[in-house]
Motif scaffolding. Structure first.
Motif, mmCIF file in Angstrom:
data_model
loop_
_atom_site.group_PDB
_atom_site.id
_atom_site.type_symbol
_atom_site.label_atom_id
_atom_site.label_comp_id
_atom_site.label_asym_id
_atom_site.label_seq_id
_atom_site.Cartn_x
_atom_site.Cartn_y
_atom_site.Cartn_z
ATOM 1 N N PHE A 177 -21.340 -9.518 -20.159
ATOM 2 C CA PHE A 177 -20.720 -8.210 -19.956
ATOM 3 C C PHE A 177 -20.325 -8.079 -18.494
ATOM 4 C CE2 PHE A 177 -25.274 -7.803 -19.425
ATOM 5 C CZ PHE A 177 -25.414 -7.050 -18.264
ATOM 6 N N LEU A 178 -19.485 -7.096 -18.190
ATOM 7 C CA LEU A 178 -19.001 -6.875 -16.833
ATOM 8 C C LEU A 178 -19.486 -5.542 -16.297
ATOM 9 C CD1 LEU A 178 -15.248 -7.978 -17.173
ATOM 10 C CD2 LEU A 178 -17.123 -9.294 -16.186
ATOM 11 N N VAL A 179 -19.785 -5.530 -15.007
ATOM 12 C CA VAL A 179 -20.089 -4.290 -14.301
ATOM 13 C C VAL A 179 -19.032 -4.124 -13.217
ATOM 14 C CG1 VAL A 179 -21.727 -3.034 -12.868
ATOM 15 C CG2 VAL A 179 -22.547 -4.447 -14.762
ATOM 16 N N LEU A 180 -18.199 -3.098 -13.351
ATOM 17 C CA LEU A 180 -17.118 -2.824 -12.405
ATOM 18 C C LEU A 180 -17.252 -1.378 -11.941
ATOM 19 C CD1 LEU A 180 -14.137 -4.522 -14.284
ATOM 20 C CD2 LEU A 180 -15.538 -5.493 -12.452
ATOM 21 N N PRO A 181 -17.876 -1.144 -10.793
ATOM 22 C CA PRO A 181 -18.046 0.229 -10.294
ATOM 23 C C PRO A 181 -16.718 0.794 -9.795
ATOM 24 C CG PRO A 181 -18.909 -1.357 -8.713
ATOM 25 C CD PRO A 181 -18.523 -2.137 -9.926
ATOM 26 N N MET A 182 -16.026 1.504 -10.645
ATOM 27 C CA MET A 182 -14.694 1.990 -10.319
ATOM 28 C C MET A 182 -14.705 2.967 -9.152
ATOM 29 S SD MET A 182 -13.252 0.122 -12.431
ATOM 30 C CE MET A 182 -11.571 0.608 -12.051
ATOM 31 N N ASN A 183 -15.809 3.663 -8.934
ATOM 32 C CA ASN A 183 -15.881 4.583 -7.799
ATOM 33 C C ASN A 183 -15.836 3.840 -6.471
ATOM 34 O OD1 ASN A 183 -18.392 3.439 -8.359
ATOM 35 N ND2 ASN A 183 -19.498 5.131 -7.392
ATOM 36 N N ILE A 184 -16.073 2.540 -6.480
ATOM 37 C CA ILE A 184 -15.959 1.709 -5.282
ATOM 38 C C ILE A 184 -14.686 0.874 -5.324
ATOM 39 C CG2 ILE A 184 -17.015 -0.177 -3.965
ATOM 40 C CD1 ILE A 184 -19.721 0.833 -4.875
ATOM 41 N N ILE A 185 -14.382 0.318 -6.488
ATOM 42 C CA ILE A 185 -13.234 -0.588 -6.606
ATOM 43 C C ILE A 185 -11.924 0.152 -6.367
ATOM 44 C CG2 ILE A 185 -11.928 -1.984 -8.247
ATOM 45 C CD1 ILE A 185 -14.544 -2.880 -9.447
ATOM 46 N N ILE A 186 -11.765 1.345 -6.944
ATOM 47 C CA ILE A 186 -10.501 2.077 -6.791
ATOM 48 C C ILE A 186 -10.215 2.417 -5.327
ATOM 49 C CG2 ILE A 186 -9.332 4.254 -7.322
ATOM 50 C CD1 ILE A 186 -10.486 4.083 -10.114
ATOM 51 N N PRO A 187 -11.183 2.961 -4.564
ATOM 52 C CA PRO A 187 -10.886 3.199 -3.138
ATOM 53 C C PRO A 187 -10.556 1.923 -2.371
ATOM 54 C CG PRO A 187 -12.797 4.473 -3.812
ATOM 55 C CD PRO A 187 -12.479 3.543 -4.940
ATOM 56 N N VAL A 188 -11.253 0.823 -2.656
ATOM 57 C CA VAL A 188 -10.984 -0.435 -1.959
ATOM 58 C C VAL A 188 -9.586 -0.944 -2.278
ATOM 59 C CG1 VAL A 188 -11.631 -2.873 -1.816
ATOM 60 C CG2 VAL A 188 -13.392 -1.114 -1.778
ATOM 61 N N LEU A 189 -9.218 -0.923 -3.568
ATOM 62 C CA LEU A 189 -7.871 -1.364 -3.946
ATOM 63 C C LEU A 189 -6.801 -0.451 -3.359
ATOM 64 C CD1 LEU A 189 -8.370 -2.392 -7.693
ATOM 65 C CD2 LEU A 189 -8.211 -3.874 -5.681
ATOM 66 N N SER A 190 -7.087 0.838 -3.307
ATOM 67 C CA SER A 190 -6.126 1.776 -2.709
ATOM 68 C C SER A 190 -5.936 1.467 -1.230
ATOM 69 C CB SER A 190 -6.619 3.214 -2.894
ATOM 70 O OG SER A 190 -6.738 3.527 -4.273
ATOM 71 N N PHE A 191 -7.038 1.157 -0.550
ATOM 72 C CA PHE A 191 -6.937 0.802 0.867
ATOM 73 C C PHE A 191 -6.126 -0.474 1.067
ATOM 74 C CE2 PHE A 191 -8.701 -1.862 4.278
ATOM 75 C CZ PHE A 191 -8.372 -1.076 5.379
ATOM 76 N N LEU A 192 -6.382 -1.479 0.219
ATOM 77 C CA LEU A 192 -5.640 -2.733 0.343
ATOM 78 C C LEU A 192 -4.157 -2.535 0.039
ATOM 79 C CD1 LEU A 192 -8.149 -5.219 -1.355
ATOM 80 C CD2 LEU A 192 -7.738 -4.863 1.097
ATOM 81 N N LEU A 193 -3.858 -1.699 -0.938
ATOM 82 C CA LEU A 193 -2.456 -1.421 -1.259
ATOM 83 C C LEU A 193 -1.768 -0.715 -0.099
ATOM 84 C CD1 LEU A 193 -0.153 -1.443 -3.312
ATOM 85 C CD2 LEU A 193 -1.042 0.728 -4.206
ATOM 86 N N MET A 194 -2.445 0.241 0.483
ATOM 87 C CA MET A 194 -1.870 0.934 1.646
ATOM 88 C C MET A 194 -1.674 -0.040 2.806
ATOM 89 S SD MET A 194 -3.930 4.561 1.621
ATOM 90 C CE MET A 194 -3.163 5.017 3.185
ATOM 91 N N LEU A 195 -2.651 -0.954 2.984
ATOM 92 C CA LEU A 195 -2.508 -1.953 4.041
ATOM 93 C C LEU A 195 -1.295 -2.831 3.802
ATOM 94 C CD1 LEU A 195 -3.682 -3.393 6.540
ATOM 95 C CD2 LEU A 195 -5.057 -4.782 4.976
ATOM 96 N N LEU A 196 -1.069 -3.211 2.568
ATOM 97 C CA LEU A 196 0.078 -4.043 2.234
ATOM 98 C C LEU A 196 1.394 -3.307 2.479
ATOM 99 C CD1 LEU A 196 1.050 -6.730 1.025
ATOM 100 C CD2 LEU A 196 0.880 -5.686 -1.238
ATOM 101 N N ILE A 197 1.436 -2.044 2.063
ATOM 102 C CA ILE A 197 2.664 -1.263 2.237
ATOM 103 C C ILE A 197 2.962 -1.045 3.720
ATOM 104 C CG2 ILE A 197 3.698 1.006 1.842
ATOM 105 C CD1 ILE A 197 2.205 1.109 -0.817
ATOM 106 N N VAL A 198 1.939 -0.678 4.477
ATOM 107 C CA VAL A 198 2.132 -0.454 5.906
ATOM 108 C C VAL A 198 2.577 -1.733 6.600
ATOM 109 C CG1 VAL A 198 0.948 0.088 8.068
ATOM 110 C CG2 VAL A 198 0.552 1.490 6.032
ATOM 111 N N THR A 199 1.963 -2.843 6.236
ATOM 112 C CA THR A 199 2.341 -4.131 6.827
ATOM 113 C C THR A 199 3.796 -4.471 6.504
ATOM 114 O OG1 THR A 199 0.061 -4.912 6.610
ATOM 115 C CG2 THR A 199 1.771 -6.569 6.950
ATOM 116 N N TYR A 200 4.193 -4.201 5.271
ATOM 117 C CA TYR A 200 5.574 -4.502 4.867
ATOM 118 C C TYR A 200 6.578 -3.711 5.702
ATOM 119 C CZ TYR A 200 9.849 -4.340 2.104
ATOM 120 O OH TYR A 200 11.153 -4.387 1.705
ATOM 121 N N PHE A 201 6.326 -2.421 5.871
ATOM 122 C CA PHE A 201 7.274 -1.594 6.612
ATOM 123 C C PHE A 201 7.259 -1.933 8.100
ATOM 124 C CE2 PHE A 201 7.117 1.168 2.850
ATOM 125 C CZ PHE A 201 8.474 1.386 2.660
#
Length: 356
Positions: free
Chosen positions: A273-297
């Motif tokens: 089975f998998l344990v995926l704490p979304m309350n941690i994963i979602i903020p981390v992925l959001s931060f990485l996405l923002m980092l990618l977007i900012v880097t691109y611009f």
């Protein structure tokens, strides 16, 4: 009257409890002691047993005694009793029981005991045989007429006939109630079939390992030693809760043993089975996405300014080369950004591994 009947789950559940020494109580005013009788006997052997009945009501009462075979059990472990002279099985023992009396009188808040003898036939099959001794407010004649209104309380008899027995079990089902969890709080469902001819009480460790093979938890399966009726299945539920954080893939391995001492057998099975704490994963992925977007611009803005500068100084012919050079610079920068993100995620996973 139905083909089979179940009587008051409160005392029937005690059938599969190990080593009961307490009384099986009923809210309607009767308690029996002992609640169960488990004995090993030889072919042709006779033995006398005594049961004490307590009248918990405020009135004097008369009670009737009768017996029934147990013809099976539900998946939850509740015994199924046969009606008199119907559906006898090779595991029945009611014909072996002989009462000294079939009625007893008990004063209010008093108690009395009754005795009976169990004789194992010389041709009885080896293995475990079952019956129920019932104490009832109504006689069997009234019960058979279908107009009886009352209650029955039972003592469960389990007689193991000495000799070679077949102890065999199969795991029919082992799973979790979900596949993905936000937190490491997991419910395991186990269904076991008794393919032998004697009562089985399987028990053993259920071990949980993380994706690195490290043991992070263990619970004891069937620590109460609940039994499985021969030829039937029973479902068990085991809960595991991990107090620390959890992330990733986990494997649960159940290994239970059963049988007499010196002849123990072990069966194992596993589930993931998998344990995926979304309350941690979602903020981390959001931060990485923002980092990618900012880097691109940032890279795009830098490239546009470089192209504008080359256009002003060199001219149209060199501009084409500069545009190509700017594209390669942007792609290289994006690749570096992705590499940083991957390294960041690996480091995050390593940090989480300390709590896994």
């Amino acid at each position: 009257m139905s083909r089979f009947f179940n009587l008051w789950f409160l005392f029937l559940v005690f059938f599969f409890s190990h080593g009961l020494t307490v009384q099986a109580q009923s809210s309607v005013g009767i308690s029996l002691h002992p609640a169960t009788i488990e004995e090993t006997m030889n072919l042709g052997q006779s033995k006398k047993f005594t049961i004490t009945v307590n009248n918990l009501s405020d009135q004097d009462q008369s009670y009737y005694l009768y017996k029934r075979d147990i013809v099976g059990a539900s998946d939850s472990g509740v015994p199924i009793f046969a009606e008199e002279n119907i559906d006898r099985t090779e595991f029945g023992a009611s014909l072996w029981v002989v009462f000294e009396t079939v009625t007893i009188d008990i004063p209010a808040h008093g108690n009395t005991s009754f005795s009976f003898t169990i004789t194992v036939p010389n041709d009885a099959s080896t293995g475990t045989h079952f019956a129920g001794i019932f104490v009832s407010r109504q006689s069997q004649k009234l019960q058979q007429s279908g107009v009886a209104v009352g209650y029955d309380v039972a003592n469960i008899i389990s007689i193991r006939v000495a000799g070679e027995v077949e102890e065999k079990a199969t795991i029919r089902h082992f799973s979790t109630d979900n596949y993905i969890y936000d937190t490491p709080e997991v419910t395991f469902n186990i269904k076991i079939e008794n393919n032998g001819n004697t009562l089985l009480r399987p028990t053993g460790p259920l071990i949980i390992n993380n994706m690195f093979g490290k043991q992070v938890g263990m619970v004891i399966f069937n620590s109460s030693l609940a039994g499985i009726f021969p030829g039937s299945t029973r479902e068990f539920e085991v809960n595991w809760v991990k107090e620390d954080l959890g992330l990733g893939s986990y494997e649960a391995i159940i290994s239970f043993s059963f049988g007499e001492d010196g002849y123990k057998q072990t069966i194992s099975s596993s589930v993931t089975f998998l344990v995926l704490p979304m309350n941690i994963i979602i903020p981390v992925l959001s931060f990485l996405l923002m980092l990618l977007i900012v880097t691109y611009f940032i890279i795009k803005n830098y490239t546009d300014r470089e192209l504008a500068l080359h256009t002003a100084i060199i001219g149209n012919r060199r501009l084409v080369r500069s545009r190509h050079s700017g594209s390669w610079i942007a792609l290289f920068s994006l690749a570096i950004t992705f590499l940083i993100i991957i390294i960041f995620m690996v480091l995050l996973l390593v940090v989480f591994a300390k709590w896994l």
